[in-house]
Scaffold this motif. Structure first.
Motif, PDB file in Angstrom:
ATOM      1  N   ALA A  92      17.778 -17.334  18.227  1.00  0.00           N
ATOM      2  CA  ALA A  92      18.903 -17.120  19.131  1.00  0.00           C
ATOM      3  C   ALA A  92      19.736 -18.387  19.294  1.00  0.00           C
ATOM      4  O   ALA A  92      20.935 -18.320  19.563  1.00  0.00           O
ATOM      5  CB  ALA A  92      18.416 -16.641  20.487  1.00  0.00           C
ATOM      6  N   SER A  93      19.095 -19.547  19.128  1.00  0.00           N
ATOM      7  CA  SER A  93      19.855 -20.790  19.260  1.00  0.00           C
ATOM      8  C   SER A  93      20.694 -21.080  18.017  1.00  0.00           C
ATOM      9  O   SER A  93      21.576 -21.928  18.051  1.00  0.00           O
ATOM     10  CB  SER A  93      18.916 -21.956  19.546  1.00  0.00           C
ATOM     11  N   THR A  95      23.110 -19.298  16.456  1.00  0.00           N
ATOM     12  CA  THR A  95      24.105 -18.222  16.427  1.00  0.00           C
ATOM     13  C   THR A  95      25.481 -18.838  16.597  1.00  0.00           C
ATOM     14  O   THR A  95      25.621 -20.049  16.745  1.00  0.00           O
ATOM     15  CB  THR A  95      23.859 -17.186  17.550  1.00  0.00           C
ATOM     16  N   ASN A  96      26.506 -17.977  16.655  1.00  0.00           N
ATOM     17  CA  ASN A  96      27.870 -18.480  16.756  1.00  0.00           C
ATOM     18  C   ASN A  96      28.255 -18.896  18.172  1.00  0.00           C
ATOM     19  O   ASN A  96      29.367 -19.338  18.398  1.00  0.00           O
ATOM     20  CB  ASN A  96      28.862 -17.443  16.230  1.00  0.00           C
ATOM     21  N   GLY A  97      27.397 -18.728  19.141  1.00  0.00           N
ATOM     22  CA  GLY A  97      27.683 -19.160  20.499  1.00  0.00           C
ATOM     23  C   GLY A  97      28.267 -18.083  21.389  1.00  0.00           C
ATOM     24  O   GLY A  97      28.439 -18.279  22.576  1.00  0.00           O
ATOM     25  N   ALA A  98      28.601 -16.932  20.830  1.00  0.00           N
ATOM     26  CA  ALA A  98      29.125 -15.834  21.636  1.00  0.00           C
ATOM     27  C   ALA A  98      27.975 -15.155  22.371  1.00  0.00           C
ATOM     28  O   ALA A  98      26.811 -15.397  22.093  1.00  0.00           O
ATOM     29  CB  ALA A  98      29.847 -14.828  20.738  1.00  0.00           C
ATOM     30  N   ALA A  99      28.338 -14.297  23.290  1.00  0.00           N
ATOM     31  CA  ALA A  99      27.329 -13.537  24.018  1.00  0.00           C
ATOM     32  C   ALA A  99      27.567 -12.049  23.803  1.00  0.00           C
ATOM     33  O   ALA A  99      28.675 -11.616  23.506  1.00  0.00           O
ATOM     34  CB  ALA A  99      27.401 -13.860  25.505  1.00  0.00           C
ATOM     35  N   GLY A 102      29.389  -9.841  20.450  1.00  0.00           N
ATOM     36  CA  GLY A 102      30.043 -10.786  19.553  1.00  0.00           C
ATOM     37  C   GLY A 102      29.100 -11.811  18.954  1.00  0.00           C
ATOM     38  O   GLY A 102      29.490 -12.595  18.095  1.00  0.00           O
ATOM     39  N   GLN A 103      27.862 -11.812  19.378  1.00  0.00           N
ATOM     40  CA  GLN A 103      26.906 -12.800  18.896  1.00  0.00           C
ATOM     41  C   GLN A 103      26.490 -12.469  17.469  1.00  0.00           C
ATOM     42  O   GLN A 103      26.090 -11.348  17.158  1.00  0.00           O
ATOM     43  CB  GLN A 103      25.690 -12.833  19.807  1.00  0.00           C
ATOM     44  N   ARG A 104      26.607 -13.441  16.583  1.00  0.00           N
ATOM     45  CA  ARG A 104      26.275 -13.255  15.178  1.00  0.00           C
ATOM     46  C   ARG A 104      25.416 -14.415  14.694  1.00  0.00           C
ATOM     47  O   ARG A 104      25.607 -15.559  15.113  1.00  0.00           O
ATOM     48  CB  ARG A 104      27.554 -13.227  14.312  1.00  0.00           C
ATOM     49  N   PRO A 105      24.488 -14.145  13.777  1.00  0.00           N
ATOM     50  CA  PRO A 105      23.741 -15.251  13.171  1.00  0.00           C
ATOM     51  C   PRO A 105      24.652 -16.051  12.248  1.00  0.00           C
ATOM     52  O   PRO A 105      25.590 -15.514  11.679  1.00  0.00           O
ATOM     53  CB  PRO A 105      22.624 -14.556  12.392  1.00  0.00           C
TER      54      PRO A 105
END
Length: 145
Positions: A92-93, A95-99, A102-105
């Protein structure tokens, strides 16, 4: 009535109170001594980690910050690096920083995983092989900061 001629039962309570306070202060002293010893061990490991991070060219917080966060046993880093929950936290850390939706690896930064590996090597070296085998499943590269 002066202090010297207090009744026997009042003097007995004074002696009992003084004895109890003496025992309490002795216990506090012993606990404080063991905390100082643990703090010294935590500081030693934190300084070792700090030096390893600096030698690897990674940003390193001050040793006291590391000691406060990880203690002498590595804290949450050394609980069980191969458990599914810990693996999920690491993934989870990265990722693109979205929540939410919208969160993507993303391709993870190699230096972050290297810093965690150095931490595990200092605090719980017996678990380092589990962590390194987990890294083989991730896509890592030198990313921008």
């Amino acid at each position: 009535m002066t202090t010297g001629d207090a009744p026997e039962h009042k003097r007995r309570w004074i002696y009992i109170t003084a004895g109890v306070l003496l025992v309490v202060f002795a216990l506090i002293g012993l606990l404080t001594f063991s905390e100082i010893r643990e703090s010294t061990q935590a500081t030693t490991k934190a300084e070792q980690l700090h030096n390893n991070l600096v030698a690897a060219g990674l940003p390193a917080p001050e040793p006291q910050v590391i000691a406060d966060a990880l203690g002498e046993d590595g804290g949450s880093v050394c609980q069980d690096p191969s458990s599914p929950l810990i693996k999920a936290k690491y993934q989870a850390s990265i990722t693109n920083g979205a929540a939410g939706p919208g969160q993507r690896p993303v391709i993870g930064p190699r230096d972050t995983t290297q810093a965690v590996a150095l931490t595990i090597a200092v605090y719980c070296p017996d678990r380092l092989s589990d962590y390194l085998s987990h890294l083989d499943t991730l896509k890592l590269d030198d990313t921008t900061k």
